[in-house]
Design a protein around this motif. Structure first.
Motif, short mmCIF file in Angstrom:
data_model
loop_
_atom_site.label_atom_id
_atom_site.label_comp_id
_atom_site.label_asym_id
_atom_site.label_seq_id
_atom_site.Cartn_x
_atom_site.Cartn_y
_atom_site.Cartn_z
N GLY A 59 24.73 20.75 13.14
CA GLY A 59 23.97 20.52 14.35
C GLY A 59 23.60 19.05 14.50
N GLU A 60 22.42 18.80 15.03
CA GLU A 60 21.96 17.42 15.24
C GLU A 60 21.30 16.92 13.96
OE1 GLU A 60 18.98 14.84 18.13
OE2 GLU A 60 19.43 16.93 18.59
N TYR A 81 22.94 22.34 1.56
CA TYR A 81 22.25 21.05 1.68
C TYR A 81 23.24 19.94 2.00
CZ TYR A 81 18.67 23.46 -1.15
OH TYR A 81 17.75 24.34 -1.64
N LEU A 82 22.71 18.91 2.65
CA LEU A 82 23.38 17.62 2.73
C LEU A 82 22.49 16.60 2.05
CD1 LEU A 82 24.70 17.45 6.41
CD2 LEU A 82 26.04 17.83 4.33
N ILE A 83 23.06 15.89 1.07
CA ILE A 83 22.34 14.78 0.43
C ILE A 83 22.77 13.51 1.15
CG2 ILE A 83 21.99 13.49 -1.70
CD1 ILE A 83 22.76 16.08 -3.20
N ILE A 84 21.83 12.81 1.74
CA ILE A 84 22.14 11.65 2.59
C ILE A 84 21.39 10.45 2.04
CG2 ILE A 84 22.15 10.76 4.95
CD1 ILE A 84 21.66 13.84 5.71
N GLU A 88 18.94 2.02 4.89
CA GLU A 88 18.40 1.72 6.21
C GLU A 88 17.42 2.77 6.71
OE1 GLU A 88 21.33 0.38 9.06
OE2 GLU A 88 22.76 0.02 7.44
N PHE A 89 17.24 3.88 5.93
CA PHE A 89 16.25 4.87 6.30
C PHE A 89 14.88 4.45 5.80
CE2 PHE A 89 19.73 8.29 5.69
CZ PHE A 89 20.35 7.86 6.85
N THR A 90 13.85 4.92 6.48
CA THR A 90 12.49 4.65 6.03
C THR A 90 12.26 5.25 4.64
OG1 THR A 90 11.69 4.65 8.30
CG2 THR A 90 10.05 4.93 6.56
N ASP A 91 12.73 6.49 4.46
CA ASP A 91 12.52 7.17 3.19
C ASP A 91 13.66 6.92 2.21
OD1 ASP A 91 10.03 8.70 3.73
OD2 ASP A 91 11.25 9.49 5.36
N GLY A 92 14.79 6.45 2.70
CA GLY A 92 15.88 6.05 1.82
C GLY A 92 16.80 7.15 1.39
N LEU A 93 16.25 8.32 1.05
CA LEU A 93 17.07 9.40 0.53
C LEU A 93 16.59 10.71 1.13
CD1 LEU A 93 18.15 9.71 -3.17
CD2 LEU A 93 17.56 11.71 -1.84
N ILE A 94 17.51 11.44 1.77
CA ILE A 94 17.16 12.67 2.47
C ILE A 94 18.01 13.81 1.92
CG2 ILE A 94 17.25 13.87 4.70
CD1 ILE A 94 16.85 11.17 6.05
N VAL A 95 17.36 14.96 1.68
CA VAL A 95 18.10 16.20 1.40
C VAL A 95 17.78 17.16 2.54
CG1 VAL A 95 18.43 18.13 -0.17
CG2 VAL A 95 18.01 15.85 -1.09
N TYR A 96 18.82 17.49 3.32
CA TYR A 96 18.66 18.28 4.53
C TYR A 96 19.19 19.68 4.29
CZ TYR A 96 19.47 19.60 9.45
OH TYR A 96 19.49 20.25 10.67
N GLU A 97 18.34 20.70 4.38
CA GLU A 97 18.77 22.09 4.24
C GLU A 97 19.23 22.55 5.61
OE1 GLU A 97 19.92 25.52 3.69
OE2 GLU A 97 18.06 25.69 4.83
N VAL A 98 20.53 22.78 5.72
CA VAL A 98 21.18 22.93 7.02
C VAL A 98 20.71 24.17 7.77
CG1 VAL A 98 23.39 23.22 8.17
CG2 VAL A 98 23.19 21.65 6.24
N ASP A 99 20.68 25.33 7.11
CA ASP A 99 20.38 26.57 7.81
C ASP A 99 18.96 26.61 8.35
OD1 ASP A 99 22.94 27.50 7.25
OD2 ASP A 99 22.33 28.28 5.29
N GLY A 101 16.99 23.85 8.58
CA GLY A 101 16.61 22.58 9.18
C GLY A 101 15.52 21.86 8.42
N THR A 102 15.30 22.25 7.16
CA THR A 102 14.25 21.63 6.34
C THR A 102 14.70 20.26 5.86
OG1 THR A 102 13.62 23.83 5.59
CG2 THR A 102 12.74 21.96 4.35
N VAL A 103 13.79 19.30 5.91
CA VAL A 103 14.09 17.94 5.48
C VAL A 103 13.22 17.59 4.27
CG1 VAL A 103 14.10 15.50 6.09
CG2 VAL A 103 14.75 17.21 7.79
#
Length: 378
Positions: A59-60, A81-84, A88-99, A101-103
């Protein structure tokens, strides 16, 4: 005049250019000059290479997609999950749970510009291990009940070790006690200065010390280095196998009867460049002061890298030592372990029925193209 030969066996795949005129070799008669977008099958035939597939519908994305970032897919039993990672991010490291939408956001330990860095990652069950040659390895862990993700340094039970010096002949080494209870009590090692070896440093904490007794002795003792006093050149050892009592005599033993190795990876030497899992072992390879070495964990124990006695399930340390500039760039785990270096492509044997062990390990060169650090996908 020329003639056409029909070939139905391409077992050896695309040939390196150095073999183009070697019609006397089996490789020549079972290979192809160009094998583009094709995959060689076990029987020697070829088929169209596998296409791309949709890994997940994300999704988005919850971040600026114009930023430079590296992304890893991590699928556990219940969560996608997507590990991103981006500087250039404020937090630097994001783990996004796709189903859901948890960040999950974390501080980013991987400094520098992402597009110029080659962060490597590998999954086992609910853990995702990630490494960069300038930072110690880290691990993501997913809670199978809630899907919450934690992020922490990867803690070794026994870290990989490597003897960088090999020469301490003009030093002497003496133990306070050779008969301590193996695995529980401690013995103090005193090192008397010479010139060939720079002496104990903090990098020896977690390293190993081995020694044989006096000339008439045959007992080889082994210990893990627990603490180091750099100023006094002493170390506290946890004994793994008992030492010859001759090591407690005044003057101890000369360095020619000793093996002492610091941790292979540390802040001074650098950290592993790539990581993967293969045959129930965790592998770290390249980077730091060991650009041609692969470290395999014990079978089923991914935090133990102590080679110990060389049993089939024990950890393995293997250096390519090909004589070329073979700095390891990437690892791919498949039917064989594929090792991509700066000047060649290597692999473990494919057709063997024996698992990789300290006595059977073999990594052989396949082609001489060389590669960069971008993580390959299969």
């Amino acid at each position: 005049m020329g003639y056409i030969v029909t070939n139905h066996d391409f077992t050896h795949g695309e040939l390196d250019k150095s073999l183009f005129a070697r019609s006397d070799l089996t490789y020549y008669n079972k290979g192809a000059r160009i094998c583009k977008n094709l995959v060689v099958m076990p029987g020697g035939g070829v088929r169209s290479r596998f296409g791309t597939k949709q890994d997940m519908n994300i999704g988005e994305l919850p971040f600026d997609t114009t930023a430079a970032y590296q992304m890893f897919s991590w699928v556990t039993g219940y969560y996608n999950y997507l590990i991103i990672i981006s500087t250039e991010f404020t937090d630097g490291l994001i783990v996004y749970e796709v189903d859901a939408g948890t960040v999950n956001t974390f501080d980013n330990p991987f400094s520098g510009v992402v597009e110029n860095r080659n962060i490597s990652g590998a999954q086992n069950q609910d853990e995702y291990v990630i490494c960069d040659e300038n930072v110690e390895p880290y691990v993501f862990t997913s809670d199978e009940t809630t899907g919450a993700v934690t992020f922490a340094e990867y803690i070794f039970k026994n870290p990989p070790t490597y003897d960088y010096f090999n020469n301490y002949d003009d030093w002497t080494f003496q133990l306070s006690d050779a008969a301590v209870t193996v695995g529980t009590a401690y013995s103090t090692l005193t090192c008397t200065a010479g010139t060939d070896w720079p002496g104990l440093t903090d990098n020896y904490v977690g390293g190993v010390f081995e020694a044989i007794g006096p000339t008439t002795g045959t007992t080889i003792g082994r210990a893990r280095i627990i603490t180091v006093d750099v100023a006094a050149q002493t170390a506290e050892l946890q004994v793994i196998s008992a030492f010859d009592t001759g090591l407690t005599a005044v003057g101890g033993v000369p360095g020619s009867q000793v093996y002492i190795a610091p941790t292979a990876y540390n802040d001074d030497r650098g950290w592993p460049k790539c990581v993967t899992f293969f045959e129930d072992r965790l592998l770290f390879a390249g980077g730091g002061g060991v650009p041609q070495t692969l470290f395999f964990s014990a079978t089923g124990d991914f935090r133990d890298f102590d080679p110990a006695t060389g049993l089939d399930s024990d950890p393995i340390a293997y250096t390519i030592a090909s004589g070329a500039q073979d700095s390891i760039q990437n690892l791919v785990s498949g039917r064989s372990l594929q090792v991509f270096t700066s000047s060649s492509e290597m692999a473990s044997p494919v057709w063997g029925t024996t698992a990789l062990t300290p006595s059977t390990i073999s990594i052989k060169a396949q082609t001489t193209n060389g590669s960069y650090g971008v993580q390959p996908t299969i």
